[in-house]
Design an enzyme around this catalytic site. Structure first.
Site, mmCIF file in Angstrom:
data_model
loop_
_atom_site.group_PDB
_atom_site.id
_atom_site.type_symbol
_atom_site.label_atom_id
_atom_site.label_comp_id
_atom_site.label_asym_id
_atom_site.label_seq_id
_atom_site.Cartn_x
_atom_site.Cartn_y
_atom_site.Cartn_z
ATOM 1 N N ASP A 201 0.831 -1.209 0.000
ATOM 2 C CA ASP A 201 0.000 0.000 0.000
ATOM 3 C C ASP A 201 0.861 1.254 0.000
ATOM 4 O O ASP A 201 0.583 2.211 -0.723
ATOM 5 C CB ASP A 201 -0.883 0.034 1.258
ATOM 6 C CG ASP A 201 -2.109 -0.861 1.115
ATOM 7 O OD1 ASP A 201 -2.639 -0.968 -0.009
ATOM 8 O OD2 ASP A 201 -2.525 -1.443 2.133
ATOM 9 N N ARG B 102 4.205 6.536 -4.580
ATOM 10 C CA ARG B 102 4.469 6.694 -6.015
ATOM 11 C C ARG B 102 3.790 7.944 -6.567
ATOM 12 O O ARG B 102 4.365 8.669 -7.370
ATOM 13 C CB ARG B 102 3.950 5.440 -6.727
ATOM 14 C CG ARG B 102 4.318 5.303 -8.157
ATOM 15 C CD ARG B 102 3.876 3.954 -8.695
ATOM 16 N NE ARG B 102 2.445 3.768 -8.597
ATOM 17 C CZ ARG B 102 1.844 2.643 -8.222
ATOM 18 N NH1 ARG B 102 2.558 1.591 -7.883
ATOM 19 N NH2 ARG B 102 0.537 2.561 -8.169
ATOM 20 N N ILE C 60 -1.247 -4.559 2.299
ATOM 21 C CA ILE C 60 -1.966 -4.753 1.033
ATOM 22 C C ILE C 60 -2.461 -6.212 0.948
ATOM 23 O O ILE C 60 -3.520 -6.490 0.383
ATOM 24 C CB ILE C 60 -1.108 -4.344 -0.181
ATOM 25 C CG1 ILE C 60 -1.993 -4.112 -1.406
ATOM 26 C CG2 ILE C 60 -0.026 -5.361 -0.476
ATOM 27 C CD1 ILE C 60 -1.279 -3.406 -2.562
ATOM 28 N N GLU C 61 -1.693 -7.116 1.554
ATOM 29 C CA GLU C 61 -2.090 -8.531 1.564
ATOM 30 C C GLU C 61 -3.208 -8.774 2.576
ATOM 31 O O GLU C 61 -4.094 -9.611 2.347
ATOM 32 C CB GLU C 61 -0.885 -9.431 1.868
ATOM 33 C CG GLU C 61 0.364 -9.161 1.030
ATOM 34 C CD GLU C 61 0.193 -9.478 -0.449
ATOM 35 O OE1 GLU C 61 -0.877 -9.975 -0.850
ATOM 36 O OE2 GLU C 61 1.121 -9.198 -1.221
HETATM 37 C C1 LIG Z 1 10.094 -10.261 -2.013
HETATM 38 C C2 LIG Z 1 8.600 -10.162 -2.041
HETATM 39 N N1 LIG Z 1 7.866 -10.881 -1.171
HETATM 40 C C3 LIG Z 1 6.522 -10.762 -1.158
HETATM 41 C C4 LIG Z 1 5.866 -9.943 -2.060
HETATM 42 C C5 LIG Z 1 4.346 -9.822 -2.048
HETATM 43 N N2 LIG Z 1 3.958 -8.531 -1.468
HETATM 44 C C6 LIG Z 1 3.643 -7.482 -2.260
HETATM 45 S S1 LIG Z 1 3.212 -6.141 -1.400
HETATM 46 C C7 LIG Z 1 3.417 -6.913 0.063
HETATM 47 C C8 LIG Z 1 3.170 -6.207 1.374
HETATM 48 C C9 LIG Z 1 4.180 -5.135 1.678
HETATM 49 O O1 LIG Z 1 4.052 -4.732 3.045
HETATM 50 P P1 LIG Z 1 4.648 -3.351 3.531
HETATM 51 O O2 LIG Z 1 5.973 -3.133 2.964
HETATM 52 O O3 LIG Z 1 4.558 -3.309 5.020
HETATM 53 O O4 LIG Z 1 3.660 -2.288 2.874
HETATM 54 P P2 LIG Z 1 2.117 -2.008 3.239
HETATM 55 O O5 LIG Z 1 1.279 -2.756 2.250
HETATM 56 O O6 LIG Z 1 1.879 -2.504 4.639
HETATM 57 O O7 LIG Z 1 1.965 -0.526 3.109
HETATM 58 C C10 LIG Z 1 3.836 -8.235 -0.132
HETATM 59 C C11 LIG Z 1 4.118 -9.218 0.960
HETATM 60 C C12 LIG Z 1 6.685 -9.256 -2.999
HETATM 61 N N3 LIG Z 1 6.183 -8.452 -3.942
HETATM 62 N N4 LIG Z 1 8.031 -9.343 -2.947
#
Ligand SMILES: Cc1ncc(C[n+]2csc(CCOP(=O)(O)OP(=O)(O)O)c2C)c(N)n1
Ligand SMILES: [Mg+2]
Length: 573
Positions: A397, A403, A477-478
């Site tokens: 997110d 971005r 986002i997950e």
């Molecule tokens: C190396 C890797 N592992 C898992 C994913 C799947 N993934 C995409 S976004 C996301 C969540 C990211 O969490 P965070 O950085 O805390 O951002 P938020 O959504 O909480 O703002 C995940 C696990 C990915 N793209 N790349």
């Protein structure tokens, strides 16, 4: 105890002299006995070694260096787990088409396949994600191998990307005959210019100068062509999109920029120019379901950016700068046919949306948990950053918010591999490559974790970097995807870990910020004490456009739900 000495004519010394001669000023690496001769010689040549905490980070850094400077990024990593750790970085550079040279070692040939320490055949698993991957066993051939590898990294008629060479330890200690240390191998190579075919230039002018609604989209292959592109846009009119690969190339103030109108403009254009840009998932694979009857003009110096997904009415495998200049020249005084009210209307709506975005960011209400909206954080940050700041965005997110919420002179993110974790290493390399620029890493808490240990590298190397962690205690986002698609949440919640305390443990200035009111002063303090980290608590109630649009739940035909619907209908005829 006998000590192995390294002579000035050793393979290792020749490698170091080659790097120096080719203009390499710094190498990103993590030490180990199998590469020690190169490591020591590189230092001896006055090439700075940025020693990191995980090989993956070294390759990410070399990658960011290459993207920002346009010059070769070099990573030096040890045998075995050094290379396996680096795989994610190499894969990311492969997908991003970044010119990176990865150097590694091997056990001495006399111990090969005998169960030696760190013995594994690297080239078999790096080959599919590199342009060139070879083991160099013969000292006499090292210079040719290095030259070939560097040429392949830059593409030279093919696609640019990472290259890999490893050397058995005895090869590194072996002597390169003086007679074979030819100056021609060391001498830097200039850029290969591919001139455009005049017939194709004429065809492009015909198509573009009769287009009513031309759209230009730039990408990786256009990064160095800002002035030529601006002249081209000034001359043709029409509108311009950039999807992140070449952000900052055309200033936001330019009348062709309509970034906030991406969806509309993709459906309305009648001629689309891709300039060093793949028609990948961010561009709906160029599908007629989204682009309608638009015809394409494809210009690129890398084949992968020329023919993917859609065939151009005009295709030019040529240097983008030379091609744009040739098109402008060939158009002469011819009047473009651009529908000015269309272009001006899109621009006006783009500007309105930008103003509205800024207003809504500052006013974004906190969530039901009382925590601030990520856009409040981004607005406060934007307030304190110079317009030409380099922004590295990372996260789920939070990447989606950052971005669009931060303007940037240079911008990097996890790219089309979606390689979370690039934030801190990219930020460190960006600071080193652009000492005159403010660099900020805006990262989600989950993404920060992958390479969080590199705060240590930033402190030890006194990198004036600002890291801002948007801490929502989740892979949010997950979480959103699970809750909406499956009705329950499994294994996606993290803790509101104290990342500021973690950074302080490594000697970095760091603060936790809990309210929007505390942000401005905290950002000021952080900017004056860099490297610094702000661990900012944000709400989980903020739903990003990426979460809503389908990027999170991965539809079958297209990355976004609206495009997926359009594609489904179009396929059914
Ligand atoms: C190396 C890797 N592992 C898992 C994913 C799947 N993934 C995409 S976004 C996301 C969540 C990211 O969490 P965070 O950085 O805390 O951002 P938020 O959504 O909480 O703002 C995940 C696990 C990915 N793209 N790349
Ligand atoms: Mg998070």
């Amino acid at each position: 105890m006998s000590v192995l000495t390294i002579s000035e004519n050793s393979t290792a010394a020749v490698i170091a002299r080659f790097l120096k001669a080719r203009g390499v000023e710094r190498v990103f690496g993590l030490c180990g006995g199998h590469i020690m001769p190169i490591w020591m010689q590189v230092d001896k040549e006055g090439i700075r070694i940025i020693d990191v905490r995980d090989e993956r980070a070294a390759v990410h850094m070399a990658h960011a260096h290459a993207e920002i400077t346009g010059s070769l990024g070099v990573a030096l990593i040890t045998a075995g787990p050094g290379v396996t750790n680096a795989m994610t970085g190499i894969a990311n550079a492969h997908v991003a088409r970044a010119p990176v040279l990865v150097l590694s070692g091997l056990p001495p040939s006399l111990q090969e396949n005998r169960g030696a320490l760190q013995d594994i055949v690297h080239i078999e698993f790096v080959r599919p994600i590199t342009r060139y991957a070879r083991t160099v066993r013969e000292p006499a051939l090292v210079l040719q191998e290095l030259d070939e590898a560097v040429c392949r990294a830059f593409g030279q008629g093919g696609n640019p990307g990472p290259v890999f060479l490893d050397f058995p330890a005895n090869t590194l200690r072996g002597e390169v005959p003086k007679a074979l240390q030819l100056e021609e191998h060391f001498r830097p190579r200039g850029q290969t210019l591919l001139p455009p075919d005049p017939a194709a230039v004429a065809a492009a002018v015909d198509l573009l100068w009769s287009a009513r609604r031309p759209l230009v989209i730039s990408g990786r292959g256009a990064r160095a062509v800002g002035p030529e592109l601006e002249r081209f846009l000034d001359r043709l009119g029409g509108v311009y999109l950039d999807t992140g690969e070449s952000r900052g190339l055309i200033p936001d103030e330019h009348p062709s920029v309509v970034a906030a109108m991406r969806g509309t403009v993709m459906g309305e254009a009648d001629v689309v120019v891709t300039l060093g840009r793949r028609l990948d998932f961010q561009l709906a694979y160029g599908s007629p379901a989204v682009f309608g009857a638009a015809r394409f003009v494809r210009i690129a110096d890398a084949p992968s950016e020329l023919r993917d997904n859609r065939r151009g009415a005009v295709e030019m495998l040529a240097s983008p700068a030379a091609t744009l200049a040739a098109i402008v020249e060939a158009a002469g005084k011819r009047e473009p046919a651009v529908d000015q009210s269309w272009a001006k209307g899109l621009r006006a709506r783009h500007v309105e949306r930008r103003v509205e975005l800024r207003r809504s960011m500052v006013a974004a209400a906190p969530g039901s948990d009382g925590r601030m909206h990520p856009n409040r954080l981004l607005a406060a940050l934007q307030d304190k950053l110079p317009a030409d700041a380099t922004v590295i965005a990372d996260g789920g997110d939070f990447l989606s918010f950052a971005r669009v919420g931060l303007s940037a002179g240079t911008y990097l993110d996890p790219g089309s591999l979606g390689c979370l974790g690039v934030g801190v290493p990219f930020g460190i390399a960006a600071c080193l490559a652009q000492p005159e620029r403010q660099v900020v890493v805006a990262t989600g808490d989950g993404s920060f974790g992958f390479n969080a240990i590199e705060v240590d590298t930033a402190v030890r190397h006194r990198i004036p970097l600002l890291i801002v962690v948007a801490n929502n205690g989740a892979w949010q986002i997950e979480v959103y995807d699970q809750a909406n698609t499956y009705g329950r949440v499994v294994g996606t919640r993290l803790q509101f870990a104290d990342y500021a305390a973690m950074a302080r443990a490594f000697g970095m200035h760091a603060e936790r910020v809990e309210t929007a009111e505390d942000l401005p002063a905290a950002i000021d303090r952080a900017l004056s004490k860099q490297p610094a980290l702000l661990d900012v608590l944000v709400t989980t109630d903020a739903i990003s456009s990426d979460a809503k649009s389908g990027l999170a739940w991965v539809p079958d035909l297209q990355p976004l739900a609206t495009w997926d619907d359009a594609e489904r209908k179009w396929r059914q005829g």
